[in-house]
Motif scaffolding. Structure first.
Motif, PDB file in Angstrom:
ATOM      1  N   ARG A 155      43.136 -32.240  55.564  1.00 52.54           N
ATOM      2  CA  ARG A 155      43.274 -33.662  54.617  1.00 52.54           C
ATOM      3  C   ARG A 155      41.898 -33.266  53.523  1.00 52.54           C
ATOM      4  NH1 ARG A 155      43.325 -37.390  58.176  1.00 52.54           N
ATOM      5  NH2 ARG A 155      45.689 -37.662  58.506  1.00 52.54           N
ATOM      6  N   ARG A 206      47.217 -35.167  53.025  1.00 52.13           N
ATOM      7  CA  ARG A 206      47.716 -34.321  54.052  1.00 52.13           C
ATOM      8  C   ARG A 206      48.222 -33.083  53.389  1.00 52.13           C
ATOM      9  NH1 ARG A 206      50.524 -35.545  59.633  1.00 52.13           N
ATOM     10  NH2 ARG A 206      50.867 -33.251  60.263  1.00 52.13           N
ATOM     11  N   ALA A 213      50.133 -30.654  64.128  1.00 53.18           N
ATOM     12  CA  ALA A 213      49.310 -32.275  64.529  1.00 53.18           C
ATOM     13  C   ALA A 213      48.775 -32.080  65.823  1.00 53.18           C
ATOM     14  CB  ALA A 213      50.263 -33.257  64.388  1.00 53.18           C
ATOM     15  N   GLN A 232      45.887 -36.197  64.093  1.00 49.48           N
ATOM     16  CA  GLN A 232      45.437 -35.615  62.714  1.00 49.48           C
ATOM     17  C   GLN A 232      46.314 -34.218  62.633  1.00 49.48           C
ATOM     18  OE1 GLN A 232      42.940 -36.553  60.925  1.00 49.48           O
ATOM     19  NE2 GLN A 232      41.553 -37.892  62.390  1.00 49.48           N
ATOM     20  N   VAL A 242      41.109 -32.684  69.924  1.00 55.54           N
ATOM     21  CA  VAL A 242      41.092 -33.433  68.739  1.00 55.54           C
ATOM     22  C   VAL A 242      41.663 -34.854  69.203  1.00 55.54           C
ATOM     23  CG1 VAL A 242      42.036 -34.112  66.292  1.00 55.54           C
ATOM     24  CG2 VAL A 242      41.479 -31.696  67.109  1.00 55.54           C
ATOM     25  N   GLY A 243      40.989 -35.878  69.243  1.00 59.89           N
ATOM     26  CA  GLY A 243      41.579 -37.240  69.434  1.00 59.89           C
ATOM     27  C   GLY A 243      42.000 -37.316  70.662  1.00 59.89           C
ATOM     28  N   VAL A 271      40.476 -30.160  59.860  1.00 63.40           N
ATOM     29  CA  VAL A 271      41.452 -31.406  59.614  1.00 63.40           C
ATOM     30  C   VAL A 271      42.197 -30.997  58.202  1.00 63.40           C
ATOM     31  CG1 VAL A 271      41.613 -33.812  59.224  1.00 63.40           C
ATOM     32  CG2 VAL A 271      39.976 -33.127  60.823  1.00 63.40           C
TER      33      VAL A 271
END
Length: 125
Positions: A55, A60, A32, A36, A11-12, A53
């Motif tokens: 959210r 959140r 996290a 994210q 992720v990211g 995710v």
């Protein structure tokens, strides 16, 4: 420590490895990764692992098991009920869906080779 089978999540630009033996013990993981909030759910009975995710509606969320098999979840923020496949089934967020993340089942030696900066999930003691 030697890990055999893991499930990898990217992720990211960040990578995390979740050993299957740890998932069997901690079935719902709130963390996290790559900036994210993420949710990883492992259903031992069906050997199914999903990731999202964490959210919904701009909020959140953190999750806990609503039953022993982790086939249903509750978010701590609104106490809404969710299935293990991203859908809110009742409560304040009913109808909301979490964004899915792609998990990669692999052997640790293979995952570590391609993503040497991968961190490994360790369940709390």
């Amino acid at each position: 420590k030697a890990y055999t089978k893991i499930i990898g999540l990217n992720v990211g630009g960040a990578s995390r490895a979740f050993p299957l033996d740890a998932l069997a013990r901690v079935r719902v993981i709130n963390e996290a990764l790559g900036g994210q909030p993420i949710l990883v759910v492992h259903q031992s009975k069906s050997e199914t692992t999903t990731a999202f995710v964490a959210r919904a509606n701009g909020m959140r969320l953190t999750f806990e098991e609503a039953n022993a098999g982790a086939t249903a979840l509750i978010d701590r923020e609104t106490r809404s009920r969710w299935d293990a496949y991203r859908n809110c089934t009742s409560g304040k967020l009913k109808g909301a869906q979490l964004d899915m993340l792609i998990l990669q089942p692999e052997y640790w030696f293979a995952g570590a080779e391609f993503r040497p900066k991968t961190t490994i999930f360790e369940p709390p003691r």
